[in-house]
Design a protein around this motif. Structure first.
Motif, PDB file in Angstrom:
ATOM      1  N   GLY A  31      16.940   3.531  -9.085  1.00  0.00           N
ATOM      2  CA  GLY A  31      16.233   4.506  -8.843  1.00  0.00           C
ATOM      3  C   GLY A  31      16.188   4.609  -6.965  1.00  0.00           C
ATOM      4  O   GLY A  31      15.909   3.800  -6.251  1.00  0.00           O
ATOM      5  N   PRO A  32      14.807   5.595  -6.784  1.00  0.00           N
ATOM      6  CA  PRO A  32      14.485   5.976  -5.227  1.00  0.00           C
ATOM      7  C   PRO A  32      14.196   4.614  -5.058  1.00  0.00           C
ATOM      8  O   PRO A  32      12.884   4.226  -5.901  1.00  0.00           O
ATOM      9  CB  PRO A  32      13.721   7.239  -5.405  1.00  0.00           C
ATOM     10  CG  PRO A  32      14.040   7.687  -6.239  1.00  0.00           C
ATOM     11  CD  PRO A  32      14.651   6.541  -7.735  1.00  0.00           C
ATOM     12  N   LEU A  33      14.573   4.324  -3.109  1.00  0.00           N
ATOM     13  CA  LEU A  33      13.096   3.178  -2.869  1.00  0.00           C
ATOM     14  C   LEU A  33      11.560   3.738  -2.604  1.00  0.00           C
ATOM     15  O   LEU A  33      11.497   4.792  -2.544  1.00  0.00           O
ATOM     16  CB  LEU A  33      13.396   2.983  -2.073  1.00  0.00           C
ATOM     17  CG  LEU A  33      14.913   2.465  -0.803  1.00  0.00           C
ATOM     18  CD1 LEU A  33      15.243   2.385  -0.342  1.00  0.00           C
ATOM     19  CD2 LEU A  33      14.745   1.628  -1.614  1.00  0.00           C
ATOM     20  N   ASP A  38       6.910  -1.799  -3.142  1.00  0.00           N
ATOM     21  CA  ASP A  38       7.531  -3.204  -3.342  1.00  0.00           C
ATOM     22  C   ASP A  38       8.678  -1.796  -4.115  1.00  0.00           C
ATOM     23  O   ASP A  38       7.597  -1.195  -4.775  1.00  0.00           O
ATOM     24  CB  ASP A  38       6.785  -4.197  -3.633  1.00  0.00           C
ATOM     25  CG  ASP A  38       6.337  -5.233  -2.717  1.00  0.00           C
ATOM     26  OD1 ASP A  38       6.831  -5.150  -1.586  1.00  0.00           O
ATOM     27  OD2 ASP A  38       5.248  -5.539  -3.463  1.00  0.00           O
ATOM     28  N   THR A  39       9.434  -2.243  -3.834  1.00  0.00           N
ATOM     29  CA  THR A  39      11.490  -1.948  -4.865  1.00  0.00           C
ATOM     30  C   THR A  39      11.589  -3.001  -5.563  1.00  0.00           C
ATOM     31  O   THR A  39      11.876  -4.240  -4.844  1.00  0.00           O
ATOM     32  CB  THR A  39      11.755  -1.044  -4.439  1.00  0.00           C
ATOM     33  OG1 THR A  39      11.200   0.162  -3.267  1.00  0.00           O
ATOM     34  CG2 THR A  39      12.816  -0.215  -5.191  1.00  0.00           C
ATOM     35  N   ALA A  40      11.265  -3.173  -6.862  1.00  0.00           N
ATOM     36  CA  ALA A  40      11.870  -4.254  -7.312  1.00  0.00           C
ATOM     37  C   ALA A  40      13.598  -4.971  -7.102  1.00  0.00           C
ATOM     38  O   ALA A  40      13.549  -3.287  -6.939  1.00  0.00           O
ATOM     39  CB  ALA A  40      11.404  -3.998  -8.891  1.00  0.00           C
TER      40      ALA A  40
END
Length: 311
Positions: A31-33, A38-40
């Motif tokens: 999915g989108p950042l 944080d983005t996992a």
């Protein structure tokens, strides 16, 4: 001793790739950042670079003599040499004393397998004619140039030097334009002028559109084949177009991947490596494009731009 003739000479079957050797940091996220937080992601550091990837896929596709000339930093020279040898590619790597190895951060959306690149060219574009030796062409049947070399003065001069050496020796030259974004910055006319003498041009659809000024891939392929004897335009999951003499002579379908696509990084490099290996083995352009499409379909099922190392 027999005085009988030995028969016709076997044409040289080696492939020399001149291009980029890169350390890839692949971050796979779903999915989108998420901005400002944080983005996992699943993050791996793997060897890459369009030139090195092409060489590895050519070796995996049956070419027994594959060499790659590139410039890297001292920081990762031994690592890249080791992994290229493990992939049955002979490394001709120049250690740069003042710049690190090029690094590309590849952001891959796992929902679509599409990727976005952040590129630090590092030592790649510092390669120059001083790094060239005509002896690199001994036993070579084809020279392939990575288009990334065309985007800086020193590396473009090296590419032109290598191209002239190959043409003087009667060795055909192929070229992958490499990056629509960098092409737009350089200017298509400058790129096309530098590509004079190239036998086979291997762009993707976006690159073909930019270089030809024609919107549709079929028209773009046909237009480019009036300037280059052989053009193969890759279309991702839709396969590839082969154009010769101003017309599209085949549309080659891509097989469905054996497993789900996980990363489209290097799919075009896989096509190019298998395509060139097939030409060196005596295949015609359409058959070679079929081999390229099969390699591209395999490439999207692995993380990174190279085939898995053999056990």
């Amino acid at each position: 001793m027999s005085d009988a003739p030995s028969g016709p000479a076997v044409p040289p079957r080696g492939l020399l790739v001149v291009g980029d050797v890169v350390t890839d940091v692949v971050a796979r996220h779903r999915g989108p950042l998420a901005p400002a937080t944080d983005t996992a992601a699943e993050i791996r550091t793997v060897p890459g670079g369009a030139g090195a990837n092409v060489a590895c896929w050519a070796a995996r596709s049956g070419c027994a003599d594959v060499r790659v000339l590139g410039r890297v930093g001292r920081d990762a020279l031994a690592w890249h040499e080791r992994l290229l040898r493990q992939a049955d590619v002979r490394p001709l790597l120049v250690a740069d004393p003042g710049a690190p190895t090029a690094t590309v951060v590849s952001l891959v959306d796992t929902a679509t397998a599409e990727r976005t690149f952040l590129t630090d060219s590092g030592a790649v574009l510092r390669i120059s004619p001083a790094d060239w030796d005509p002896a690199f062409l001994d036993g070579v049947g084809r020279l392939h140039l990575s288009g990334y070399l065309f985007f800086a003065d020193a590396s473009r001069a090296l590419a032109l030097t290598a191209c002239r050496s190959a043409l003087k020796a009667g060795i055909p030259v192929s070229l992958d334009p490499a990056s629509a974004g960098f092409l737009a910055e350089l200017g298509t006319e400058r790129f096309l002028a530098a590509a004079d003498g190239v036998e086979a041009l291997l762009p993707n659809a976006d690159e073909a559109r930019l270089l030809s000024g024609v919107a549709g891939p079929e028209g773009a392929a046909a237009a480019l084949s009036r300037r280059f004897p052989l053009v193969a335009v890759t279309l991702g999951a839709a396969g590839a177009l082969v154009a010769v003499g101003g017309e599209v002579v085949a549309r080659v379908a891509a097989p469905a991947p054996d497993t789900a696509a996980v990363d489209s990084t290097g799919a075009g490099d896989a096509f190019t490596g298998a395509f060139l290996a097939a030409l060196l083995a005596g295949a015609g352009p359409v058959e070679a494009a079929g081999a390229g499409c099969r390699a591209g379909a395999r490439a999207v099922t692995v993380v990174g731009g190279r085939p898995p190392l053999r056990d």
